[in-house]
Design an enzyme around this catalytic site. Structure first.
Site, PDB file in Angstrom:
ATOM      1  N   ILE A 196       2.147  -8.042   3.653  1.00  0.00           N
ATOM      2  CA  ILE A 196       1.824  -8.585   2.325  1.00  0.00           C
ATOM      3  C   ILE A 196       1.831  -7.513   1.235  1.00  0.00           C
ATOM      4  O   ILE A 196       1.886  -7.836   0.063  1.00  0.00           O
ATOM      5  CB  ILE A 196       0.478  -9.350   2.311  1.00  0.00           C
ATOM      6  CG1 ILE A 196      -0.672  -8.440   2.700  1.00  0.00           C
ATOM      7  CG2 ILE A 196       0.549 -10.580   3.197  1.00  0.00           C
ATOM      8  CD1 ILE A 196      -2.040  -9.054   2.477  1.00  0.00           C
ATOM      9  N   ASN A 215       0.770   4.196  12.799  1.00  0.00           N
ATOM     10  CA  ASN A 215      -0.323   5.040  12.322  1.00  0.00           C
ATOM     11  C   ASN A 215      -1.460   4.948  13.341  1.00  0.00           C
ATOM     12  O   ASN A 215      -1.827   3.860  13.762  1.00  0.00           O
ATOM     13  CB  ASN A 215      -0.821   4.574  10.956  1.00  0.00           C
ATOM     14  CG  ASN A 215       0.274   4.631   9.897  1.00  0.00           C
ATOM     15  OD1 ASN A 215       1.078   5.552   9.878  1.00  0.00           O
ATOM     16  ND2 ASN A 215       0.312   3.637   9.032  1.00  0.00           N
ATOM     17  N   VAL A 263      -5.752  -1.317   9.369  1.00  0.00           N
ATOM     18  CA  VAL A 263      -6.169  -2.415  10.243  1.00  0.00           C
ATOM     19  C   VAL A 263      -6.218  -1.867  11.662  1.00  0.00           C
ATOM     20  O   VAL A 263      -5.221  -1.359  12.171  1.00  0.00           O
ATOM     21  CB  VAL A 263      -5.202  -3.611  10.150  1.00  0.00           C
ATOM     22  CG1 VAL A 263      -5.620  -4.711  11.111  1.00  0.00           C
ATOM     23  CG2 VAL A 263      -5.127  -4.140   8.717  1.00  0.00           C
ATOM     24  N   HIS A 303      -0.275  -1.837  15.601  1.00  0.00           N
ATOM     25  CA  HIS A 303       0.895  -2.488  15.030  1.00  0.00           C
ATOM     26  C   HIS A 303       1.972  -1.446  14.740  1.00  0.00           C
ATOM     27  O   HIS A 303       1.680  -0.279  14.519  1.00  0.00           O
ATOM     28  CB  HIS A 303       0.541  -3.273  13.762  1.00  0.00           C
ATOM     29  CG  HIS A 303      -0.168  -2.505  12.701  1.00  0.00           C
ATOM     30  ND1 HIS A 303      -1.501  -2.102  12.823  1.00  0.00           N
ATOM     31  CD2 HIS A 303       0.255  -2.021  11.511  1.00  0.00           C
ATOM     32  CE1 HIS A 303      -1.848  -1.439  11.737  1.00  0.00           C
ATOM     33  NE2 HIS A 303      -0.798  -1.357  10.926  1.00  0.00           N
ATOM     34  N   HIS A 351       5.125  -0.645  12.202  1.00  0.00           N
ATOM     35  CA  HIS A 351       5.779  -0.971  10.936  1.00  0.00           C
ATOM     36  C   HIS A 351       7.290  -0.851  11.137  1.00  0.00           C
ATOM     37  O   HIS A 351       7.772   0.190  11.592  1.00  0.00           O
ATOM     38  CB  HIS A 351       5.370   0.014   9.836  1.00  0.00           C
ATOM     39  CG  HIS A 351       3.919  -0.017   9.494  1.00  0.00           C
ATOM     40  ND1 HIS A 351       3.435  -0.689   8.392  1.00  0.00           N
ATOM     41  CD2 HIS A 351       2.851   0.539  10.102  1.00  0.00           C
ATOM     42  CE1 HIS A 351       2.128  -0.521   8.339  1.00  0.00           C
ATOM     43  NE2 HIS A 351       1.746   0.216   9.372  1.00  0.00           N
TER      44      HIS A 351
END
Length: 108
Positions: A32, A88, A97, A101, A103
């Site tokens: 987002i 990260n 977060v 995950h 990217h």
């Protein structure tokens, strides 16, 4: 899953996201707050806080995510021009977060 994790909420359908891929092991959706023309997040369904929390049993899903990343890059038209895969790990590295995950960033 953790009730206060935004990625867990997205996976459960409790928060909106524009998905580009979804299966039993992981999801991929547009960030987002993109930092590039194409910025997709690949997120395992299981809540894993970061790379530091990975165990041997997570090997299959992590490798699947990386292999599917190249297919998603192709689907989004950036495989030939190039893209980055970034993870990260921890607050000091920019992890915001705390649900692992990857990217997928490109499209310049």
């Amino acid at each position: 899953m953790k009730s206060d994790c935004i990625f867990c909420k997205i996976i459960k359908g409790e928060s909106p996201a524009k998905f580009v891929y979804r299966d039993m092991d992981f999801v991929a959706f547009h960030n987002i707050k993109p930092s590039a023309p194409v910025h997709v997040l690949l997120v395992p369904v299981e809540h894993i806080e970061s790379v530091n929390a990975l165990e041997e049993r997570h090997g299959a899903v992590i490798s699947k995510m990386i292999i599917r990343a190249k297919e998603i890059a192709k689907q989004l038209g950036i495989s030939d021009s190039g893209y980055k895969l970034v993870i990260n790990v921890g607050r000091g590295a920019g992890q915001i977060v705390f649900h692992l995950h990857i990217h997928l960033i490109g499209g310049w």
